[in-house]
Design an enzyme around this catalytic site. Structure first.
Site, short mmCIF file in Angstrom:
data_model
loop_
_atom_site.label_atom_id
_atom_site.label_comp_id
_atom_site.label_asym_id
_atom_site.label_seq_id
_atom_site.Cartn_x
_atom_site.Cartn_y
_atom_site.Cartn_z
N THR A 89 29.58 83.07 52.25
CA THR A 89 29.54 83.79 53.40
C THR A 89 30.88 84.09 54.14
O THR A 89 31.96 83.31 53.60
CB THR A 89 28.44 83.42 54.76
OG1 THR A 89 29.15 82.15 55.11
CG2 THR A 89 27.25 83.24 54.24
N VAL A 130 33.21 73.88 53.39
CA VAL A 130 33.86 74.35 54.34
C VAL A 130 35.07 75.38 53.66
O VAL A 130 35.74 75.00 52.61
CB VAL A 130 34.81 73.25 55.12
CG1 VAL A 130 35.84 73.96 56.22
CG2 VAL A 130 33.90 72.44 55.76
N LYS A 131 34.86 76.79 53.99
CA LYS A 131 35.74 77.68 53.65
C LYS A 131 36.81 77.86 54.30
O LYS A 131 36.99 78.19 55.63
CB LYS A 131 34.80 79.08 53.46
CG LYS A 131 35.41 80.02 52.51
CD LYS A 131 34.37 81.17 52.60
CE LYS A 131 34.80 82.14 51.45
NZ LYS A 131 33.80 83.51 51.62
N VAL A 132 38.11 77.94 53.42
CA VAL A 132 39.37 77.57 54.19
C VAL A 132 40.51 78.53 53.70
O VAL A 132 40.48 78.90 52.42
CB VAL A 132 40.06 75.89 54.15
CG1 VAL A 132 41.43 76.04 54.76
CG2 VAL A 132 39.21 74.99 54.49
#
Length: 218
Positions: A27, A86-88
């Site tokens: 997402t 966790v999208k970084v």
């Protein structure tokens, strides 16, 4: 190769899950906005709803672009569900944060990757996934698929454990080409996944079988 669906739409996620081939979800804030999800509490509830549907990883993106903010947001996101990754973003403070998360055993997805050098840094920092964007490179007349192949080759050279998660996958040939060059994961819209089901010879062949069956059995 793993199949992730790139959406925040719960119905689409359910449909992909029901196919029995879904391995995860990605997402981003744009996809959340598309579903009309706003406000921290609502966003977190929506992530939880996604996690309740799927069996695999769910990438949830931080909004912060500074080191401290990325860490704070990431540590909050992982409290939602153990499936959260966790999208970084691929920025200087993002790489520093990925290293921190890696040392803490927190899984990450380094996003907005457009070069092999960026992918190398992400792997060195300990990212779980790296997300090169194929379609966006194609949009500016660069070869997105060549980048996927480059990254796969580099990671194999050094036995990096970071998985290549091909993103911005626009059509079925993108997906097939990713499989050919050895991408670990592809994330794409539902219509790309279901597009793999279709072939005119399958349709005509099935129609003939059914017609012949009707002739024989009345």
């Amino acid at each position: 190769m793993k199949f992730f669906i790139d959406t925040a739409n719960l119905n689409e996620i359910r449909e992909a899950q029901e196919l029995g081939i879904l391995d995860g979800v990605t997402t981003n804030p744009s996809l959340m906005a598309k579903e009309g999800i706003s406000g921290k509490d609502n966003v977190f509830k929506h992530y939880k709803a996604i996690c309740d549907i799927v069996d695999g990883d769910v990438s949830a993106e931080v909004i912060a672009t500074d080191y401290k903010g990325i860490i704070e947001e990431g540590e909050e996101l992982i409290t939602i569900d153990p499936k959260i990754v966790v999208k970084v973003p691929m920025i200087k403070d993002g790489i520093k944060a990925i290293k921190y998360f890696s040392q803490k055993g927190i899984r990450t997805n380094c996003t907005l990757v457009f070069s092999a050098g960026q992918a190398l840094l992400a792997a060195k920092a300990g990212a779980t996934y790296v997300s090169p964007f194929i379609g966006r490179l194609d949009d500016i007349s660069q070869d997105g698929m060549e980048l996927i192949a480059q990254i796969v080759g580099i990671y194999r050279n050094y036995d990096y454990q970071t998985e290549v998660l091909a993103a911005s996958v626009r059509h079925t040939m993108h997906l097939i080409n990713c499989a050919e060059v050895g991408a670990d994961v592809v994330t794409c819209p539902l219509n790309v996944i279901t597009g793999l089901l279709n072939h005119p010879l399958t349709d005509s062949g099935l129609a003939k079988f059914l017609a012949d069956h009707k002739k024989v059995n009345g």
